[in-house]
Scaffold this motif. Structure first.
Motif, PDB file in Angstrom:
ATOM      1  N   LEU A 193       0.842  -1.188   0.000  1.00 40.51           N
ATOM      2  CA  LEU A 193       0.000   0.000   0.000  1.00 40.51           C
ATOM      3  C   LEU A 193       0.877   1.237   0.000  1.00 40.51           C
ATOM      4  N   THR A 194       0.413   2.241  -0.683  1.00 40.30           N
ATOM      5  CA  THR A 194       1.063   3.535  -0.583  1.00 40.30           C
ATOM      6  C   THR A 194       0.308   4.355   0.450  1.00 40.30           C
ATOM      7  N   ALA A 195       1.057   4.977   1.299  1.00 39.42           N
ATOM      8  CA  ALA A 195       0.418   5.773   2.339  1.00 39.42           C
ATOM      9  C   ALA A 195       1.225   7.041   2.552  1.00 39.42           C
ATOM     10  N   ARG A 196       0.606   7.968   3.194  1.00 38.79           N
ATOM     11  CA  ARG A 196       1.314   9.173   3.562  1.00 38.79           C
ATOM     12  C   ARG A 196       1.385   9.224   5.076  1.00 38.79           C
ATOM     13  N   LEU A 197       2.566   9.526   5.507  1.00 40.85           N
ATOM     14  CA  LEU A 197       2.821   9.541   6.940  1.00 40.85           C
ATOM     15  C   LEU A 197       2.968  10.992   7.376  1.00 40.85           C
ATOM     16  N   PHE A 198       2.081  11.401   8.197  1.00 43.32           N
ATOM     17  CA  PHE A 198       2.123  12.771   8.680  1.00 43.32           C
ATOM     18  C   PHE A 198       2.798  12.791  10.038  1.00 43.32           C
ATOM     19  N   ASN A 199       3.904  13.452  10.064  1.00 36.01           N
ATOM     20  CA  ASN A 199       4.618  13.581  11.328  1.00 36.01           C
ATOM     21  C   ASN A 199       4.116  14.807  12.053  1.00 36.01           C
ATOM     22  N   LYS A 200       3.332  14.554  13.021  1.00 36.74           N
ATOM     23  CA  LYS A 200       2.829  15.686  13.775  1.00 36.74           C
ATOM     24  C   LYS A 200       3.766  15.963  14.934  1.00 36.74           C
ATOM     25  N   GLN A 201       3.615  17.113  15.426  1.00 36.16           N
ATOM     26  CA  GLN A 201       4.382  17.422  16.618  1.00 36.16           C
ATOM     27  C   GLN A 201       3.840  16.578  17.765  1.00 36.16           C
ATOM     28  N   LEU A 202       4.532  16.606  18.841  1.00 35.12           N
ATOM     29  CA  LEU A 202       4.194  15.781  20.002  1.00 35.12           C
ATOM     30  C   LEU A 202       4.480  14.308  19.725  1.00 35.12           C
ATOM     31  N   GLY A 203       5.191  14.035  18.643  1.00 40.35           N
ATOM     32  CA  GLY A 203       5.610  12.667  18.397  1.00 40.35           C
ATOM     33  C   GLY A 203       4.507  11.746  17.958  1.00 40.35           C
ATOM     34  N   LYS A 204       3.404  12.306  17.543  1.00 36.16           N
ATOM     35  CA  LYS A 204       2.300  11.458  17.134  1.00 36.16           C
ATOM     36  C   LYS A 204       2.304  11.334  15.619  1.00 36.16           C
ATOM     37  N   LYS A 205       2.126  10.126  15.152  1.00 38.88           N
ATOM     38  CA  LYS A 205       2.137   9.917  13.717  1.00 38.88           C
ATOM     39  C   LYS A 205       0.747   9.551  13.231  1.00 38.88           C
ATOM     40  N   HIS A 206       0.446  10.027  12.049  1.00 42.86           N
ATOM     41  CA  HIS A 206      -0.839   9.716  11.455  1.00 42.86           C
ATOM     42  C   HIS A 206      -0.590   9.134  10.082  1.00 42.86           C
ATOM     43  N   VAL A 207      -1.192   8.010   9.794  1.00 47.48           N
ATOM     44  CA  VAL A 207      -0.975   7.351   8.520  1.00 47.48           C
ATOM     45  C   VAL A 207      -2.262   7.397   7.709  1.00 47.48           C
ATOM     46  N   HIS A 208      -2.135   7.887   6.501  1.00 48.12           N
ATOM     47  CA  HIS A 208      -3.281   7.948   5.606  1.00 48.12           C
ATOM     48  C   HIS A 208      -2.987   7.073   4.396  1.00 48.12           C
ATOM     49  N   VAL A 209      -3.784   6.039   4.205  1.00 42.90           N
ATOM     50  CA  VAL A 209      -3.548   5.128   3.089  1.00 42.90           C
ATOM     51  C   VAL A 209      -4.095   5.741   1.812  1.00 42.90           C
ATOM     52  N   VAL A 210      -3.255   5.800   0.801  1.00 39.99           N
ATOM     53  CA  VAL A 210      -3.643   6.393  -0.480  1.00 39.99           C
ATOM     54  C   VAL A 210      -4.189   5.323  -1.421  1.00 39.99           C
ATOM     55  N   GLY A 211      -3.599   4.152  -1.401  1.00 41.01           N
ATOM     56  CA  GLY A 211      -4.067   3.089  -2.282  1.00 41.01           C
ATOM     57  C   GLY A 211      -3.010   2.017  -2.426  1.00 41.01           C
ATOM     58  N   CYS A 212      -3.340   0.996  -3.206  1.00 41.65           N
ATOM     59  CA  CYS A 212      -2.382  -0.069  -3.445  1.00 41.65           C
ATOM     60  C   CYS A 212      -1.723   0.149  -4.791  1.00 41.65           C
ATOM     61  N   SER A 213      -0.858  -0.759  -5.168  1.00 32.85           N
ATOM     62  CA  SER A 213      -0.163  -0.586  -6.444  1.00 32.85           C
ATOM     63  C   SER A 213      -1.095  -0.853  -7.624  1.00 32.85           C
ATOM     64  N   ASN A 214      -2.292  -1.351  -7.350  1.00 34.93           N
ATOM     65  CA  ASN A 214      -3.274  -1.486  -8.427  1.00 34.93           C
ATOM     66  C   ASN A 214      -4.012  -0.185  -8.688  1.00 34.93           C
ATOM     67  N   CYS A 215      -4.380   0.497  -7.631  1.00 33.28           N
ATOM     68  CA  CYS A 215      -5.256   1.658  -7.804  1.00 33.28           C
ATOM     69  C   CYS A 215      -4.503   2.972  -7.601  1.00 33.28           C
ATOM     70  N   HIS A 216      -3.286   2.902  -7.172  1.00 29.40           N
ATOM     71  CA  HIS A 216      -2.538   4.140  -6.999  1.00 29.40           C
ATOM     72  C   HIS A 216      -1.104   3.887  -7.395  1.00 29.40           C
ATOM     73  N   ARG A 217      -0.590   4.737  -8.227  1.00 28.75           N
ATOM     74  CA  ARG A 217       0.810   4.593  -8.614  1.00 28.75           C
ATOM     75  C   ARG A 217       1.601   5.735  -8.017  1.00 28.75           C
ATOM     76  N   PRO A 218       2.616   5.383  -7.238  1.00 28.45           N
ATOM     77  CA  PRO A 218       3.448   6.439  -6.683  1.00 28.45           C
ATOM     78  C   PRO A 218       4.170   7.176  -7.802  1.00 28.45           C
ATOM     79  N   ARG A 219       4.357   8.419  -7.579  1.00 25.62           N
ATOM     80  CA  ARG A 219       5.063   9.212  -8.581  1.00 25.62           C
ATOM     81  C   ARG A 219       6.475   8.696  -8.758  1.00 25.62           C
TER      82      ARG A 219
END
Ligand SMILES: [Zn+2]
Ligand SMILES: [Zn+2]
Length: 127
Positions: free
Chosen positions: A99-125
């Motif tokens: 899966l391709t996801a975006r990892l948002f590094n927030k302050q306070l050391g908390k991470k948020h992961v947002h899944v964009v898609g798999c290699s079938n439905c999303h192609r990384p640049r």
């Protein structure tokens, strides 16, 4: 050449959420706390288990590209009864797909992961 891409850092991104101690259901928590599940196979992930993922450089930006291979239940091999599917297109994905996801590094050391898609439905640049 893809010099920047060569500097891929393999990281184990700990799927840490602010669950309260103990394994009681957190359905009553009013905030954004959701059951912790693998985005690929929907297995429950407990604190201490982690997703197998790669995070691409640079590390100092608030929004990183991330590849999620799976959790210990579905990668590198699927446990019996575990199915790997993309949460975006709901198609089955193979053990070598991610899966391709975006990892948002927030302050306070908390991470948020947002899944964009798999290699079938999303192609990384491909830079
Ligand atoms: Zn999984
Ligand atoms: Zn997909």
């Amino acid at each position: 050449m893809m010099g920047a891409a060569a500097a891929v850092i393999i990281a184990l991104v700990y799927w840490i959420w602010r669950n309260s101690a103990g394994s009681k259901a957190t359905t009553k928590v009013g905030r954004m706390v959701q059951p912790v599940k693998c985005p690929i196979c929907q297995s429950d992930i407990f604190v201490g288990e982690n997703l197998i993922s790669k995070v691409f450089r640079p590390m100092n930006v608030p929004d990183q590209l991330m590849i999620v291979m799976g959790c210990p239940h579905c990668y590198p091999t699927c446990e019996p009864g575990v199915k790997r599917t993309c949460p975006v297109c709901h198609k089955e994905i193979g053990p070598d797909q991610s899966l391709t996801a975006r990892l948002f590094n927030k302050q306070l050391g908390k991470k948020h992961v947002h899944v964009v898609g798999c290699s079938n439905c999303h192609r990384p640049r491909a830079d």
